[in-house]
Design a protein around this motif. Structure first.
Motif, short mmCIF file in Angstrom:
data_model
loop_
_atom_site.label_atom_id
_atom_site.label_comp_id
_atom_site.label_asym_id
_atom_site.label_seq_id
_atom_site.Cartn_x
_atom_site.Cartn_y
_atom_site.Cartn_z
N PHE A 198 1.04 -1.21 0.14
CA PHE A 198 0.20 0.10 -0.09
C PHE A 198 0.81 1.30 0.09
O PHE A 198 0.80 2.16 -0.65
CB PHE A 198 -0.79 -0.03 1.11
CG PHE A 198 -1.87 1.05 1.31
CD1 PHE A 198 -3.11 0.73 0.32
CD2 PHE A 198 -1.80 2.04 2.04
CE1 PHE A 198 -4.19 1.93 0.60
CE2 PHE A 198 -2.74 3.03 1.96
CZ PHE A 198 -3.86 2.97 1.29
N ALA A 199 1.82 1.24 0.89
CA ALA A 199 2.79 2.25 0.85
C ALA A 199 3.69 2.51 -0.51
O ALA A 199 3.77 3.75 -0.86
CB ALA A 199 4.06 2.19 1.89
N HIS A 200 3.96 1.55 -1.21
CA HIS A 200 4.65 1.63 -2.49
C HIS A 200 3.78 2.00 -3.65
O HIS A 200 4.39 2.97 -4.14
CB HIS A 200 5.21 0.23 -2.84
CG HIS A 200 6.14 0.18 -3.82
ND1 HIS A 200 6.45 -0.57 -4.86
CD2 HIS A 200 6.97 1.19 -4.36
CE1 HIS A 200 7.43 -0.50 -5.56
NE2 HIS A 200 7.84 0.81 -5.42
N GLU A 201 2.54 1.70 -3.57
CA GLU A 201 1.51 2.31 -4.50
C GLU A 201 1.37 3.96 -4.30
O GLU A 201 1.28 4.57 -5.42
CB GLU A 201 0.35 1.63 -4.48
CG GLU A 201 0.08 0.32 -4.76
CD GLU A 201 0.88 0.30 -6.36
OE1 GLU A 201 0.24 0.94 -7.37
OE2 GLU A 201 1.46 -0.69 -6.58
N ALA A 202 1.36 4.11 -2.89
CA ALA A 202 1.33 5.67 -2.69
C ALA A 202 2.44 6.50 -3.22
O ALA A 202 2.76 7.62 -3.44
CB ALA A 202 1.18 6.08 -1.13
N ILE A 203 3.89 5.68 -3.02
CA ILE A 203 5.14 6.59 -3.39
C ILE A 203 5.21 6.59 -5.08
O ILE A 203 5.73 7.61 -5.38
CB ILE A 203 6.24 5.39 -2.87
CG1 ILE A 203 6.37 5.66 -1.25
CG2 ILE A 203 7.67 5.78 -3.55
CD1 ILE A 203 7.28 4.83 -0.67
N LYS A 204 4.69 5.75 -5.83
CA LYS A 204 4.78 5.69 -7.21
C LYS A 204 4.54 7.19 -7.88
O LYS A 204 5.09 7.63 -8.49
CB LYS A 204 4.14 4.70 -7.91
CG LYS A 204 4.81 3.34 -7.63
CD LYS A 204 3.88 2.05 -8.25
CE LYS A 204 4.56 0.86 -8.12
NZ LYS A 204 3.71 -0.35 -8.86
N PRO A 205 3.28 7.66 -7.43
CA PRO A 205 3.13 9.04 -7.87
C PRO A 205 4.09 10.04 -7.33
O PRO A 205 4.22 10.94 -8.21
CB PRO A 205 1.58 9.35 -7.33
CG PRO A 205 1.15 8.17 -7.06
CD PRO A 205 2.27 7.11 -6.63
N MET A 206 4.61 10.04 -6.19
CA MET A 206 5.78 10.99 -5.92
C MET A 206 6.95 11.03 -6.72
O MET A 206 7.63 11.86 -6.99
CB MET A 206 6.10 10.53 -4.40
CG MET A 206 4.70 10.71 -3.28
SD MET A 206 5.50 10.36 -1.65
CE MET A 206 3.83 9.82 -0.82
N CYS A 207 7.25 9.66 -7.05
CA CYS A 207 8.51 9.41 -7.92
C CYS A 207 8.19 10.19 -9.53
O CYS A 207 8.98 10.58 -9.93
CB CYS A 207 8.78 8.06 -7.92
SG CYS A 207 9.40 7.09 -6.53
N LYS A 208 7.08 9.72 -9.89
CA LYS A 208 6.66 10.42 -11.22
C LYS A 208 6.80 11.90 -11.25
O LYS A 208 7.03 12.55 -12.09
CB LYS A 208 5.23 9.88 -11.44
CG LYS A 208 5.20 8.58 -11.82
CD LYS A 208 3.80 8.25 -12.53
CE LYS A 208 3.53 6.92 -13.17
NZ LYS A 208 2.14 6.67 -13.85
N ALA A 209 6.23 12.41 -10.04
CA ALA A 209 6.34 13.89 -10.04
C ALA A 209 7.66 14.54 -9.93
O ALA A 209 8.03 15.50 -10.52
CB ALA A 209 5.58 14.48 -8.69
N GLN A 210 8.56 13.79 -9.22
CA GLN A 210 9.81 14.54 -9.26
C GLN A 210 10.71 13.96 -10.69
O GLN A 210 11.33 14.96 -11.12
CB GLN A 210 10.76 13.47 -8.28
CG GLN A 210 10.49 13.67 -6.86
CD GLN A 210 11.17 12.66 -5.81
OE1 GLN A 210 12.30 13.13 -5.70
NE2 GLN A 210 10.36 11.85 -5.43
#
Length: 471
Positions: free
Chosen positions: A210-222
């Motif tokens: 669940f945490a990893h799915e939340a992290i993916k958009p953060m990586c895309k934004a960067q």
């Protein structure tokens, strides 16, 4: 002079909240700087990396600092000076979490001094800011020209009333039975730390995913921010001299000897280390003799290549022959002995020894007057359970002085603290303040876990009615 135009990316958390990453306005003389905002919580992160590496540096000299400004929540610092001083244990722990996720993603041959600073500038009373620190640090690297195989982000996940929540509030965390911090790239998990109330492995894996799915958009934004700032191309550097011929010769002439030592099953760490070292010294002596008086041997490069040889030899012995360095099979633990009531005047004491790792631990019971006063930016109150972990140099046979508490000691003490606190009696059943002190007398791995075992024994020796033993 007009205000510079901000470059922004927005991350939707899917629950009505969003995170905004902004660059191009503040701290522009740093190699990279961003302001990360979620609600009224604002965090400034900057990165500066030296253009060249210092001579004879063969590691990544990374320094990560996390600081919370008291003004962020409209508070005055305590003490006589009334200003922020040395980092609190909480700030050290957050810096270590960020460091742990960033460090493996710098290129192996990048050795320039690199400083990452993350500062809490504005805060909301019920919003833990630490979950944004990893994102802010990585975003600062993303908009810089510093080589980095990121981006990464960190997210806290809590299970509250059976529902997973990303970056929960302090109030939600009090009701949670799972609370973990996860650091990851878009593709892989890097780091997990947290605590749970005896949940199943399946539940833990669900929280991590669940945490990893939340992290993916953060990586895309960067990645989008990197493109917007034109920082896709990173700086060129040359911090290592390479010699492919020397590398091949080092592997050819030392691997068999290193592999033989790895398979020998010598349980004495120091004797084993000396044996590995002797292989390198014999090879160096041979090179020096061949070079003659006029020639020169790059001892630092030989040491680097031999380190890789030794690592692979140990790895292959374990994976192929199922033999660990000290002779154990992969499913065997080291010999254990323990003893309680070792120190007659302490309220509770225990010695726990596993192989060449040893902790002598004491428990002291006090009144509420002995509790620790907490006056941090985000936390205020008293702590009635303290655990201090000490790692003196003699525990590994090192000849160096002990100068104050290290970040490592704070971090490892926190691991043991998390493991034991859930098994303590409620404050109604035990009104005492508890202090556990673990002194590591020998270390060959897992000293923080030895602290957990010794702490359990010492608590029982002191008469504390823990719910269950922990190991």
């Amino acid at each position: 002079m007009s205000k510079p135009k901000a470059i922004q990316e927005t991350i939707d958390l899917g629950d009505g909240r969003s995170i905004i990453i902004e660059t191009g306005v503040l701290a522009k003389q740093a190699d990279g700087a961003v302001m990360v905002r979620m609600g009224d919580t604002m965090m400034l992160a900057s990165v500066v990396s030296a253009k060249n590496a210092k001579e004879d540096t063969d590691f990544m000299p990374l320094s990560v600092d996390y600081k919370e400004k008291y003004a962020a929540l409209g508070k005055f610092p305590g003490g006589f000076l009334k200003r922020e001083a040395r980092p609190s244990d909480y700030e050290i722990l957050i810096a270590r979490l960020v460091d742990r996720a960033l460090r493996p993603l710098f290129p192996d041959d990048y050795h320039a001094d690199t400083f990452v600073n993350v500062t809490l500038m504005s805060a909301e009373a019920d919003t833990p800011p630490d979950a944004l620190a990893g994102l802010a640090a990585s975003a600062a690297l993303a908009v810089s020209d510093v080589p980095f195989h990121g981006p990464i982000a960190e997210a806290r996940v809590a299970r509250v009333n059976g529902k997973m929540v990303v970056n929960p509030t302090f109030s939600q965390m009090e009701e949670a039975d799972i609370e973990i911090m996860v650091g990851a790239t878009y593709d892989n998990i890097l780091m997990v730390e947290g605590e749970m109330k005896e949940v199943s492995e399946a539940d833990m894996l669900e929280a991590i995913k669940f945490a990893h799915e939340a992290i993916k958009p953060m990586c895309k934004a960067q990645l989008a921010l990197t493109k917007k700032t034109g920082k896709e191309e990173k700086r060129e550097y040359s911090h290592e001299v390479k010699d492919e011929e020397l590398s091949k010769r080092t592997w050819k002439e030392t691997y068999d000897a290193a592999y033989k030592i790895a398979k020998s099953g010598n349980a004495d760490k120091h004797a084993r280390s000396e044996a590995f070292g002797q292989v390198k010294e014999d090879f160096l002596a041979k090179l020096v003799k061949e070079a003659g008086e006029e020639g020169e041997v790059n001892e630092m490069l030989v040491a680097k290549y031999y380190h890789d040889v030794e690592k692979e030899a140990v790895r292959r012995a374990i994976l192929d022959d199922k033999i660990r360095l000290d002779g154990r099979k992969t499913d065997e633990i080291r010999p254990i002995w323990s003893e309680v009531d070792y120190l007659p005047s302490a309220h509770g004491s225990a010695v726990f020894t596993r192989g060449e790792t040893q902790s002598i631990t004491t428990v002291t019971l006090g009144t509420k007057m002995d509790s620790k006063l907490i006056d941090d930016v985000m936390k205020k109150g008293n702590d009635k359970f303290l655990l201090h972990y000490n790692f003196p140099a003699f525990s590994t046979g090192e000849a160096r002085p002990n100068r104050g508490t290290s970040r490592r000691e704070v971090g490892h003490g926190n691991l043991a603290h998390r493991a034991l606190k859930g098994m303590l009696p409620s404050s109604d059943d035990m009104p005492y303040t508890l202090r556990i002190v673990s002194d590591i007398l020998e270390s060959n791995g897992s000293s923080s876990m030895a602290t957990v075992c010794a702490g359990t024994l010492a608590l029982m020796d002191a008469g504390v009615q823990i719910k269950k033993p922990v190991s």
